[in-house]
Design a protein around this motif. Structure first.
Motif, PDB file in Angstrom:
ATOM      1  N   GLN A  16       0.795  -1.213   0.034  1.00  0.00           N
ATOM      2  CA  GLN A  16       0.076  -0.129   0.085  1.00  0.00           C
ATOM      3  C   GLN A  16       0.877   1.101  -0.053  1.00  0.00           C
ATOM      4  OE1 GLN A  16      -3.426   0.565  -0.162  1.00  0.00           O
ATOM      5  NE2 GLN A  16      -2.870   2.561  -0.550  1.00  0.00           N
ATOM      6  N   THR A  17       1.921   1.279   0.721  1.00  0.00           N
ATOM      7  CA  THR A  17       3.079   2.361   0.822  1.00  0.00           C
ATOM      8  C   THR A  17       3.413   2.663  -0.538  1.00  0.00           C
ATOM      9  OG1 THR A  17       3.341   2.096   3.214  1.00  0.00           O
ATOM     10  CG2 THR A  17       4.997   3.391   1.861  1.00  0.00           C
ATOM     11  N   ALA A  18       3.944   1.664  -1.209  1.00  0.00           N
ATOM     12  CA  ALA A  18       4.515   1.668  -2.364  1.00  0.00           C
ATOM     13  C   ALA A  18       3.755   2.184  -3.388  1.00  0.00           C
ATOM     14  CB  ALA A  18       5.003   0.351  -2.802  1.00  0.00           C
ATOM     15  N   TYR A  19       2.065   1.916  -3.361  1.00  0.00           N
ATOM     16  CA  TYR A  19       1.323   2.178  -4.514  1.00  0.00           C
ATOM     17  C   TYR A  19       0.905   3.643  -4.104  1.00  0.00           C
ATOM     18  CZ  TYR A  19      -3.006   3.127  -6.501  1.00  0.00           C
ATOM     19  OH  TYR A  19      -4.029   3.720  -7.388  1.00  0.00           O
ATOM     20  N   ASP A  20       0.879   4.214  -2.607  1.00  0.00           N
ATOM     21  CA  ASP A  20       0.517   5.402  -2.706  1.00  0.00           C
ATOM     22  C   ASP A  20       1.802   6.545  -3.127  1.00  0.00           C
ATOM     23  OD1 ASP A  20      -1.726   4.713  -1.206  1.00  0.00           O
ATOM     24  OD2 ASP A  20      -1.037   4.927   0.766  1.00  0.00           O
ATOM     25  N   ILE A  21       2.971   5.957  -2.839  1.00  0.00           N
ATOM     26  CA  ILE A  21       4.045   6.985  -3.493  1.00  0.00           C
ATOM     27  C   ILE A  21       4.013   7.061  -4.853  1.00  0.00           C
ATOM     28  CG2 ILE A  21       6.542   6.874  -3.769  1.00  0.00           C
ATOM     29  CD1 ILE A  21       6.696   5.593  -1.122  1.00  0.00           C
ATOM     30  N   TRP A  22       3.819   5.875  -5.598  1.00  0.00           N
ATOM     31  CA  TRP A  22       3.415   5.791  -7.118  1.00  0.00           C
ATOM     32  C   TRP A  22       2.484   6.657  -7.487  1.00  0.00           C
ATOM     33  CZ3 TRP A  22      -0.555   4.348 -10.173  1.00  0.00           C
ATOM     34  CH2 TRP A  22      -0.273   4.379 -11.660  1.00  0.00           C
ATOM     35  N   ALA A  23       1.184   6.398  -6.817  1.00  0.00           N
ATOM     36  CA  ALA A  23      -0.027   7.126  -7.139  1.00  0.00           C
ATOM     37  C   ALA A  23      -0.005   8.731  -6.994  1.00  0.00           C
ATOM     38  CB  ALA A  23      -1.204   6.579  -6.286  1.00  0.00           C
ATOM     39  N   ALA A  24       0.976   9.325  -6.088  1.00  0.00           N
ATOM     40  CA  ALA A  24       1.142  10.681  -5.969  1.00  0.00           C
ATOM     41  C   ALA A  24       2.094  11.360  -6.725  1.00  0.00           C
ATOM     42  CB  ALA A  24       1.469  10.915  -4.442  1.00  0.00           C
ATOM     43  N   ALA A  25       2.936  10.306  -7.521  1.00  0.00           N
ATOM     44  CA  ALA A  25       3.873  10.844  -8.335  1.00  0.00           C
ATOM     45  C   ALA A  25       3.446  11.110  -9.688  1.00  0.00           C
ATOM     46  CB  ALA A  25       5.172   9.705  -8.693  1.00  0.00           C
ATOM     47  N   ASP A  26       4.210  11.673 -10.751  1.00  0.00           N
ATOM     48  CA  ASP A  26       3.978  12.136 -11.743  1.00  0.00           C
ATOM     49  C   ASP A  26       4.815  11.406 -12.821  1.00  0.00           C
ATOM     50  OD1 ASP A  26       2.961  13.038 -14.522  1.00  0.00           O
ATOM     51  OD2 ASP A  26       3.071  15.211 -13.783  1.00  0.00           O
ATOM     52  N   CYS A  27       4.912  10.187 -13.346  1.00  0.00           N
ATOM     53  CA  CYS A  27       5.973   9.711 -14.165  1.00  0.00           C
ATOM     54  C   CYS A  27       6.210  10.363 -15.304  1.00  0.00           C
ATOM     55  CB  CYS A  27       5.625   8.253 -14.281  1.00  0.00           C
ATOM     56  SG  CYS A  27       5.621   7.283 -12.777  1.00  0.00           S
ATOM     57  N   ASP A  28       5.003  10.990 -16.100  1.00  0.00           N
ATOM     58  CA  ASP A  28       5.288  11.488 -17.351  1.00  0.00           C
ATOM     59  C   ASP A  28       5.458  12.950 -17.339  1.00  0.00           C
ATOM     60  OD1 ASP A  28       2.783  12.050 -16.721  1.00  0.00           O
ATOM     61  OD2 ASP A  28       1.825  10.918 -18.601  1.00  0.00           O
ATOM     62  N   GLU A  29       5.442  13.595 -16.250  1.00  0.00           N
ATOM     63  CA  GLU A  29       5.697  14.860 -16.160  1.00  0.00           C
ATOM     64  C   GLU A  29       4.562  15.883 -16.529  1.00  0.00           C
ATOM     65  OE1 GLU A  29       9.662  16.192 -17.113  1.00  0.00           O
ATOM     66  OE2 GLU A  29      10.474  14.664 -15.462  1.00  0.00           O
ATOM     67  N   ASP A  30       3.131  15.390 -16.716  1.00  0.00           N
ATOM     68  CA  ASP A  30       2.175  15.989 -17.565  1.00  0.00           C
ATOM     69  C   ASP A  30       1.477  17.003 -16.826  1.00  0.00           C
ATOM     70  OD1 ASP A  30       0.714  14.211 -16.547  1.00  0.00           O
ATOM     71  OD2 ASP A  30      -0.094  13.346 -18.484  1.00  0.00           O
ATOM     72  N   GLY A  31       1.866  16.855 -15.270  1.00  0.00           N
ATOM     73  CA  GLY A  31       1.249  17.694 -14.333  1.00  0.00           C
ATOM     74  C   GLY A  31      -0.256  17.178 -13.904  1.00  0.00           C
ATOM     75  N   VAL A  32      -0.376  15.759 -13.980  1.00  0.00           N
ATOM     76  CA  VAL A  32      -1.297  14.968 -13.517  1.00  0.00           C
ATOM     77  C   VAL A  32      -0.692  13.831 -12.928  1.00  0.00           C
ATOM     78  CG1 VAL A  32      -3.580  14.028 -14.108  1.00  0.00           C
ATOM     79  CG2 VAL A  32      -2.901  15.732 -15.653  1.00  0.00           C
ATOM     80  N   THR A  33      -1.273  13.526 -11.490  1.00  0.00           N
ATOM     81  CA  THR A  33      -0.655  12.629 -10.826  1.00  0.00           C
ATOM     82  C   THR A  33      -0.881  11.051 -11.382  1.00  0.00           C
ATOM     83  OG1 THR A  33      -2.158  12.355  -9.286  1.00  0.00           O
ATOM     84  CG2 THR A  33      -0.725  13.661  -8.867  1.00  0.00           C
ATOM     85  N   ASN A  34      -0.013  10.056 -11.286  1.00  0.00           N
ATOM     86  CA  ASN A  34      -0.325   8.811 -11.701  1.00  0.00           C
ATOM     87  C   ASN A  34      -1.755   8.232 -11.200  1.00  0.00           C
ATOM     88  OD1 ASN A  34       2.292   8.854 -12.765  1.00  0.00           O
ATOM     89  ND2 ASN A  34       3.203   7.882 -11.180  1.00  0.00           N
ATOM     90  N   GLY A  35      -2.033   8.542  -9.911  1.00  0.00           N
ATOM     91  CA  GLY A  35      -3.259   8.038  -9.474  1.00  0.00           C
ATOM     92  C   GLY A  35      -4.660   8.544 -10.162  1.00  0.00           C
ATOM     93  N   VAL A  36      -4.338   9.973 -10.507  1.00  0.00           N
ATOM     94  CA  VAL A  36      -5.509  10.472 -11.262  1.00  0.00           C
ATOM     95  C   VAL A  36      -5.446   9.895 -12.674  1.00  0.00           C
ATOM     96  CG1 VAL A  36      -6.556  12.833 -12.047  1.00  0.00           C
ATOM     97  CG2 VAL A  36      -5.795  12.440  -9.686  1.00  0.00           C
ATOM     98  N   GLU A  37      -4.457   9.938 -13.297  1.00  0.00           N
ATOM     99  CA  GLU A  37      -4.455   9.257 -14.760  1.00  0.00           C
ATOM    100  C   GLU A  37      -5.009   7.834 -14.795  1.00  0.00           C
ATOM    101  OE1 GLU A  37      -1.987  10.883 -17.874  1.00  0.00           O
ATOM    102  OE2 GLU A  37      -0.588  11.102 -16.130  1.00  0.00           O
TER     103      GLU A  37
END
Length: 84
Positions: A16-37
């Motif tokens: 869960q911790t790893a997922y939360d970190i990933w979801a809050a990040a923006d891997c593609d730098e488009d200004g939308v977090t991974n979780g939202v995308e």
């Protein structure tokens, strides 16, 4: 095929911790977090030009997104934003 990590729904676990970190990040730098995308918008968190503008926080875009030309008009995203 885009693979989005599965939310294990187990608060406090390493997964869960790893997922939360990933979801809050923006891997593609488009200004939308991974979780939202991945969970809300149905766009790719790994494709800088695949995002919903309504979800984008332009203050959070990165150099990768700024250097791209997502609409194919020959002007980079960053130059379009700078020129209004």
């Amino acid at each position: 095929m885009t693979v989005v990590p599965t939310n294990p729904n187990a608060p406090g676990t390493p997964a869960q911790t790893a997922y939360d970190i990933w979801a809050a990040a923006d891997c593609d730098e488009d200004g939308v977090t991974n979780g939202v995308e991945g969970e809300t918008d149905g766009t790719s968190p790994y494709d800088s030009c695949d995002y919903l503008a309504a979800s984008q926080n332009i203050a959070n875009v990165g150099p990768l997104w700024n250097g791209l030309d997502c609409d194919g008009d020959g002007v980079t995203n960053g130059d379009e934003i700078a020129s209004g």
